[in-house]
Scaffold this motif. Sequence first.
Motif, PDB file in Angstrom:
ATOM      1  N   LEU A 199       0.828  -1.210   0.000  1.00 57.34           N
ATOM      2  CA  LEU A 199       0.000   0.000   0.000  1.00 57.34           C
ATOM      3  C   LEU A 199       0.861   1.258   0.000  1.00 57.34           C
ATOM      4  O   LEU A 199       0.531   2.253  -0.660  1.00 57.34           O
ATOM      5  CB  LEU A 199      -0.946  -0.004   1.212  1.00 57.34           C
TER       6      LEU A 199
ATOM      7  N   SER B 276       0.727   3.850  -3.231  1.00 57.94           N
ATOM      8  CA  SER B 276       0.329   5.242  -2.978  1.00 57.94           C
ATOM      9  C   SER B 276       1.493   6.189  -3.235  1.00 57.94           C
ATOM     10  O   SER B 276       1.301   7.298  -3.766  1.00 57.94           O
ATOM     11  CB  SER B 276      -0.188   5.408  -1.543  1.00 57.94           C
ATOM     12  N   TYR B 277       2.699   5.757  -2.904  1.00 58.02           N
ATOM     13  CA  TYR B 277       3.896   6.541  -3.197  1.00 58.02           C
ATOM     14  C   TYR B 277       4.061   6.719  -4.700  1.00 58.02           C
ATOM     15  O   TYR B 277       4.362   7.809  -5.187  1.00 58.02           O
ATOM     16  CB  TYR B 277       5.102   5.821  -2.597  1.00 58.02           C
TER      17      TYR B 277
ATOM     18  N   VAL C 169       1.622   6.358  -7.157  1.00 54.67           N
ATOM     19  CA  VAL C 169       0.519   7.131  -7.740  1.00 54.67           C
ATOM     20  C   VAL C 169       0.658   8.611  -7.390  1.00 54.67           C
ATOM     21  O   VAL C 169       0.415   9.487  -8.230  1.00 54.67           O
ATOM     22  CB  VAL C 169      -0.836   6.572  -7.262  1.00 54.67           C
ATOM     23  N   ALA C 170       1.048   8.904  -6.150  1.00 50.51           N
ATOM     24  CA  ALA C 170       1.211  10.305  -5.734  1.00 50.51           C
ATOM     25  C   ALA C 170       2.219  11.029  -6.615  1.00 50.51           C
ATOM     26  O   ALA C 170       2.006  12.193  -7.003  1.00 50.51           O
ATOM     27  CB  ALA C 170       1.644  10.380  -4.270  1.00 50.51           C
TER      28      ALA C 170
ATOM     29  N   ILE D 113      -0.887   4.604   3.477  1.00 54.61           N
ATOM     30  CA  ILE D 113      -1.249   5.307   2.242  1.00 54.61           C
ATOM     31  C   ILE D 113      -0.871   6.784   2.359  1.00 54.61           C
ATOM     32  O   ILE D 113      -0.316   7.371   1.424  1.00 54.61           O
ATOM     33  CB  ILE D 113      -2.753   5.139   1.942  1.00 54.61           C
TER      34      ILE D 113
ATOM     35  N   GLY E 124       2.763   7.123   1.927  1.00 51.96           N
ATOM     36  CA  GLY E 124       3.148   7.072   0.520  1.00 51.96           C
ATOM     37  C   GLY E 124       2.943   8.397  -0.191  1.00 51.96           C
ATOM     38  O   GLY E 124       3.808   8.860  -0.945  1.00 51.96           O
ATOM     39  N   ILE E 125       1.812   9.045   0.066  1.00 46.90           N
ATOM     40  CA  ILE E 125       1.504  10.326  -0.578  1.00 46.90           C
ATOM     41  C   ILE E 125       2.483  11.410  -0.139  1.00 46.90           C
ATOM     42  O   ILE E 125       3.028  12.157  -0.961  1.00 46.90           O
ATOM     43  CB  ILE E 125       0.056  10.748  -0.261  1.00 46.90           C
TER      44      ILE E 125
ATOM     45  N   SER F   3       5.044  -2.091  -6.827  1.00 50.27           N
ATOM     46  CA  SER F   3       3.989  -2.537  -5.918  1.00 50.27           C
ATOM     47  C   SER F   3       3.169  -3.655  -6.544  1.00 50.27           C
ATOM     48  O   SER F   3       2.839  -4.651  -5.884  1.00 50.27           O
ATOM     49  CB  SER F   3       3.087  -1.366  -5.532  1.00 50.27           C
TER      50      SER F   3
END
Length: 401
Positions: free
Chosen positions: A57, A61-62, A64-65, A110, A113-114, A356
Amino acid sequence: MNRKKTLKQQHQGISTVLAFTLIPLSGFATDIYIPSLPSMAAALGVSDIQVQMTLSLFLISYGVAQLFVGSLLDSFGRYKINLISLLVFALASIIIANTSSIYLIYAMRIIHGITVGAIVVSKRAFFVDVFSGDKLKHYLSMFSIIWATAPIIAPFVGGYLQNYFGWQANFYFLAGFAVIIFILELIFSGETIKQRMPFNIKIISTVYQEMISTASFTLGIVMLGLSYSMVMIYNMTGPFIIEHRLGLSPIVAGYSSLILGAAVMLGGFIGKSTINKPFNKKLIVNLSIQLLFGIFMFIYTGFAASLYSMIFFAFMIHACSGYTFNSFFTFCLSRFPKNAGIASGLTGGINYVIVSFLSYCIILFIPAKDQYNLNYSYLILIALSAIVMFIIFKMTGKKIS
């Protein structure tokens, strides 16, 4: 936190050191609690795959951010977003250390990650803002080497924190680290962006489209994902093999991860030293060596599997991964200097989405049971790397420039 605060010339050296300090934050946020994964699963009353999901996760999230944060950094600047992200990261770490709910941990990971995505992309863009020419190329080639300090230091520290204080201590450590860097950034850093890009969806979309449609850039990111997936597969499975299969302690797991982190750094140093060598030739040689050690690991495991043999063969495979990562990371980040934030975000973002997805799928179908399964995972990723390399050479006229 004044929006108009700019980086002072006399603070450039300290600010550069702080930027390098934050480059490996993504690794610290995962690797520090790798020795604690089995203990976390037991303490929280969840399965191995559920606690491994905290890594997946974070990675997705890292990733996608980073796909989106680059445009924000190019439009609104680096400094303020970086400061806010450090504080939110620290708060999420404290929450994780004080909950027994795996689902709340998922949510905070999450957020981790962002925020780490925003921090790391802003610091990559910092170097493109402040430096140019050979000096910029030198610093960019240092990124994967500096990043490799995380898998060396973090699991080593995490093994001792786990052994003496429990898994929560890892997240208190991350919170304290973020707060200290926040204070130093507040004192010594400032805004570095020279020209802000208007936050226009159409313009931003055009830039994204141009980058993604550049075959060598996009496929180079795929190679980054494949090379780092080899490292992440070990991170997600190694502690369970060492602590459950071999019956050894979290400290041993931490030392093993430290050694393999050194392998990635060694590969990065060799990559930096051969930066001016013919690109295709050196990558073919590197991939051939990696494949040979993958085959040797498979053969040897059948005769005399042990911790030492696993770490030896994994060391050689990870060193080759570090070489691949260094070579393609330097190439991708220097490809679009006018849109450094977006280029950095796309490079890191697509890379971590690939990592991921691949790492979780592989451990789902080839679980952390023994050295054979770890070896199967390596061989799958090496084979995929060979296929992508072949496509890159075909699509770019057999030469990357």
